[in-house]
Scaffold this motif. Sequence first.
Motif, PDB file in Angstrom:
ATOM      1  N   TYR A 121       0.806  -1.226   0.000  1.00 52.88           N
ATOM      2  CA  TYR A 121       0.000   0.000   0.000  1.00 52.88           C
ATOM      3  C   TYR A 121       0.839   1.276   0.000  1.00 52.88           C
ATOM      4  O   TYR A 121       0.300   2.378  -0.137  1.00 52.88           O
ATOM      5  N   MET A 122       2.168   1.141   0.120  1.00 56.96           N
ATOM      6  CA  MET A 122       3.038   2.316   0.023  1.00 56.96           C
ATOM      7  C   MET A 122       3.171   2.786  -1.421  1.00 56.96           C
ATOM      8  O   MET A 122       3.637   3.893  -1.682  1.00 56.96           O
ATOM      9  N   ASN A 123       2.763   1.919  -2.379  1.00 55.87           N
ATOM     10  CA  ASN A 123       2.784   2.275  -3.805  1.00 55.87           C
ATOM     11  C   ASN A 123       4.159   2.752  -4.276  1.00 55.87           C
ATOM     12  O   ASN A 123       4.268   3.692  -5.056  1.00 55.87           O
ATOM     13  N   THR A 124       5.195   2.091  -3.784  1.00 57.97           N
ATOM     14  CA  THR A 124       6.544   2.438  -4.238  1.00 57.97           C
ATOM     15  C   THR A 124       6.907   1.587  -5.452  1.00 57.97           C
ATOM     16  O   THR A 124       6.441   0.456  -5.597  1.00 57.97           O
ATOM     17  N   THR A 125       7.719   2.149  -6.315  1.00 55.60           N
ATOM     18  CA  THR A 125       8.158   1.428  -7.517  1.00 55.60           C
ATOM     19  C   THR A 125       9.276   0.459  -7.138  1.00 55.60           C
ATOM     20  O   THR A 125      10.253   0.853  -6.515  1.00 55.60           O
ATOM     21  N   ARG A 126       9.116  -0.799  -7.541  1.00 57.55           N
ATOM     22  CA  ARG A 126      10.122  -1.806  -7.228  1.00 57.55           C
ATOM     23  C   ARG A 126      10.844  -2.228  -8.507  1.00 57.55           C
ATOM     24  O   ARG A 126      10.206  -2.506  -9.521  1.00 57.55           O
ATOM     25  N   ALA A 127      12.159  -2.270  -8.425  1.00 55.00           N
ATOM     26  CA  ALA A 127      12.943  -2.744  -9.581  1.00 55.00           C
ATOM     27  C   ALA A 127      12.771  -4.254  -9.706  1.00 55.00           C
ATOM     28  O   ALA A 127      12.790  -4.978  -8.707  1.00 55.00           O
ATOM     29  N   ILE A 128      12.578  -4.730 -10.922  1.00 55.30           N
ATOM     30  CA  ILE A 128      12.428  -6.170 -11.160  1.00 55.30           C
ATOM     31  C   ILE A 128      13.820  -6.801 -11.214  1.00 55.30           C
ATOM     32  O   ILE A 128      14.656  -6.383 -12.019  1.00 55.30           O
ATOM     33  N   PRO A 129      14.099  -7.775 -10.353  1.00 53.64           N
ATOM     34  CA  PRO A 129      15.437  -8.400 -10.320  1.00 53.64           C
ATOM     35  C   PRO A 129      15.610  -9.387 -11.475  1.00 53.64           C
ATOM     36  O   PRO A 129      15.558 -10.604 -11.295  1.00 53.64           O
TER      37      PRO A 129
END
Length: 257
Positions: free
Chosen positions: A127-135
């Motif tokens: 729910y923080m809606n942060t963008t995560r890099a795809i490993p």
Amino acid sequence: MEKKVGYTRNNLFTTAPIMESFPQLADWMKEEMEKDRKRPHYEKGVLIEELWMEDKKHLKALPLTDLSIFSVKSTKVNKYGEIEVDGEKFVIHKAKMKQTLVIKMEWDQFTCFMNDGEMVYQEARPYMNTTRAIPWNDILIDWEKKPRSVRYSRFFKYLPERVQTYLTIRSEETRSRVKGIKKLLEKHTLNDIHMALERKERFERAPHELGFILEAREASYPEKLNEIHTPEILLNYETDLNIYDKRLCPSLEGGAS
């Protein structure tokens, strides 16, 4: 406390504010509540700000270290190497299938630990809606071990369309192509590989051949040189082809044949 929560909700959130982030929302609420101090207290008839300044004299110092508030739970890694947190799945590459992990749940993030206390994963809560890099490197390692799972992986849809086709167009070569793409990503991006596959015949090429194409593309577009020898009148000069027409074929321009 509950009355103050209701007061804040009824006075600040009757129209939903525009929220860009939690820090931005906190700063906005602080500013609004500081403005609210300018009114008289409903019972004492004195400005709330004056009462607050008097209360501050009796406050005690805050602790030097933050109080860590969290909950702890355990979960098992499924057969796809995933766990579920807040309804969303996360791949834990350092864990084994069916392995039990301990999860420390904080308000803004969660942390996964092995039974021996080794931290294997940390991420913001969904729910923080942060963008995560795809490993991609870890994912491609898994795909290399199980090439038939590539098309059905939940990460497959995030690949550029041409890269998707390149990996699956020949099922018997999927493993070698996954391995080759992993090697190409050491120097190039997925978008670079996508652009290199702009011609259909290149889908038949081996990954190392795509590497030669990518290197050639980079070498063929050197940076523009800064030089001072070209006269300014010739800079950005556009040739008028009509002049050549008149010279080569005067009859077309009404001249003598």
